[in-house]
Design an enzyme around this catalytic site. Structure first.
Site, PDB file in Angstrom:
ATOM      1  N   ASP A 112      47.267  45.821  52.486  1.00 58.35           N
ATOM      2  CA  ASP A 112      47.316  46.107  53.915  1.00 58.35           C
ATOM      3  C   ASP A 112      47.442  44.841  54.750  1.00 58.35           C
ATOM      4  OD1 ASP A 112      44.763  45.264  53.205  1.00 58.35           O
ATOM      5  OD2 ASP A 112      43.755  47.110  53.785  1.00 58.35           O
TER       6      ASP A 112
ATOM      7  N   ASN B 179      32.222  52.974  54.578  1.00 61.49           N
ATOM      8  CA  ASN B 179      32.517  54.372  54.930  1.00 61.49           C
ATOM      9  C   ASN B 179      33.416  55.039  53.891  1.00 61.49           C
ATOM     10  OD1 ASN B 179      34.977  53.159  55.391  1.00 61.49           O
ATOM     11  ND2 ASN B 179      35.105  53.678  57.564  1.00 61.49           N
TER      12      ASN B 179
ATOM     13  N   HIS C  46      36.249  53.816  52.693  1.00 62.47           N
ATOM     14  CA  HIS C  46      37.694  53.550  52.758  1.00 62.47           C
ATOM     15  C   HIS C  46      38.139  52.710  51.565  1.00 62.47           C
ATOM     16  CE1 HIS C  46      37.220  49.733  55.546  1.00 62.47           C
ATOM     17  NE2 HIS C  46      37.191  49.380  54.280  1.00 62.47           N
TER      18      HIS C  46
ATOM     19  N   GLU D 156      41.034  55.079  56.135  1.00 63.94           N
ATOM     20  CA  GLU D 156      39.739  55.431  56.701  1.00 63.94           C
ATOM     21  C   GLU D 156      39.450  56.912  56.436  1.00 63.94           C
ATOM     22  OE1 GLU D 156      37.951  53.031  57.597  1.00 63.94           O
ATOM     23  OE2 GLU D 156      38.691  51.906  59.331  1.00 63.94           O
TER      24      GLU D 156
HETATM   25  P1  PGA Z   1      34.423  43.723  52.056  1.00 68.66           P
HETATM   26  O1  PGA Z   1      35.393  44.902  52.471  1.00 68.66           O
HETATM   27  O2  PGA Z   1      34.924  43.230  50.756  1.00 68.66           O
HETATM   28  O3  PGA Z   1      34.577  42.690  53.148  1.00 68.66           O
HETATM   29  O4  PGA Z   1      33.054  44.312  51.985  1.00 68.66           O
HETATM   30  C1  PGA Z   1      35.715  45.845  51.509  1.00 68.66           C
HETATM   31  C2  PGA Z   1      36.757  46.770  52.054  1.00 68.66           C
HETATM   32  O5  PGA Z   1      36.737  47.053  53.259  1.00 68.66           O
HETATM   33  O6  PGA Z   1      37.600  47.209  51.265  1.00 68.66           O
END
Ligand code: PGA
Length: 246
Positions: free
Chosen positions: A71, A140, A142, A147
């Site tokens: 992304d 959450n 994702h 999301e």
């Molecule tokens: P993080 O994010 O590694 O900064 O915890 C994980 C994600 O959002 O995939």
């Protein structure tokens, strides 16, 4: 636990990152031209450090490797210090011998989102698909920027980030107002077409999201739960993220 899940619980985040970097290193040694799917965020940083170290020691040659990132923020230039392209260069690409032309990140500055998303899908397909996709896990649920609410069949597209994700990512920006509200992301359908998936999650903040991913119902409310449909997912956790999972 679903048949496709292989769970690896490590003592701490560093050994979990070691497991992931070893898996990627093994693949690159066996198949130097492999197509790797890569992730950003705090979680994979130590994995990338270990891969860079293994390249420095002469154990890993990335000269034929092709990479696709999951992304990118919409509106950020590749040179912006918080763009995912910039992150990948600083954390990994600058330290290994991957050919810059073989590294792919969605173009966050596109003025034709639909065409850019289609181009990205086509490029992945033209390279024969992703051999191994590295994933982090959002609090959450994702995966990439898919999301809650993202459909299982979703493809590369523009998405709105949730307030929770914007807050979580604000730590990387000067202020929360600087965090982009939109991104381009591979879809869940795109990710599920990868031949192998490795998901890394560490810290007790991820425990609930891990539980829902492996034990919860498959639902758009928790996009990572769709990984239950994939035949080859290695989930690498530290003890804090694993909770009572063995
Ligand atoms: P993080 O994010 O590694 O900064 O915890 C994980 C994600 O959002 O995939």
């Amino acid at each position: 636990m679903r048949d496709g899940f292989k769970l690896v619980v490590c003592d701490d985040a560093d050994s979990a990152s070691e497991v992931v970097s070893n898996e990627i290193g093994l693949l690159i040694r066996e198949k130097p031209e492999a197509v790797l799917g890569l992730a950003t965020g705090g979680t994979p940083v130590a994995t990338y450090e270990k891969l860079a170290e293994s390249h420095r020691l002469g154990e890993c040659d990335f000269s034929k490797t092709v990479t696709f990132n999951l992304d990118e923020y919409l509106g950020l230039a590749p040179t912006h210090s918080q763009s995912f392209r910039f992150f990948m260069e600083r954390q990994l690409f600058d330290h290994i011998n991957v050919a810059p032309a073989n590294t792919h990140v969605p173009n966050g500055l596109t003025d034709d989102v639909a065409a850019e998303c289609q181009r990205y899908e086509n490029l992945i397909r033209d390279h024969g698909g992703i051999e191994m996709q590295l994933l982090g896990l959002g609090h959450n649920g994702h995966i990439a920027f898919n999301e809650p609410g993202s459909p299982k069949e979703s493809r590369t597209r523009q998405v709105d980030l949730t307030g929770e994700t914007i807050e979580n990512n604000a730590r990387f920006f000067d202020s929360i107002g600087d965090v982009p509200r939109h991104a381009l992301t591979m879809g869940i359908g795109t990710i599920l077409e990868s031949k192998r998936i490795i998901l890394l999650a560490t810290g007790d903040g991820k425990r609930d999201a891990v539980q829902k991913m492996v034990r919860g119902p498959m639902t758009s409310d928790h996009p990572a739960s769709f990984l239950q449909t994939h035949p080859d997912v290695m989930i690498v956790l530290d003890r804090e993220a694993a909770g009572d999972l063995k």
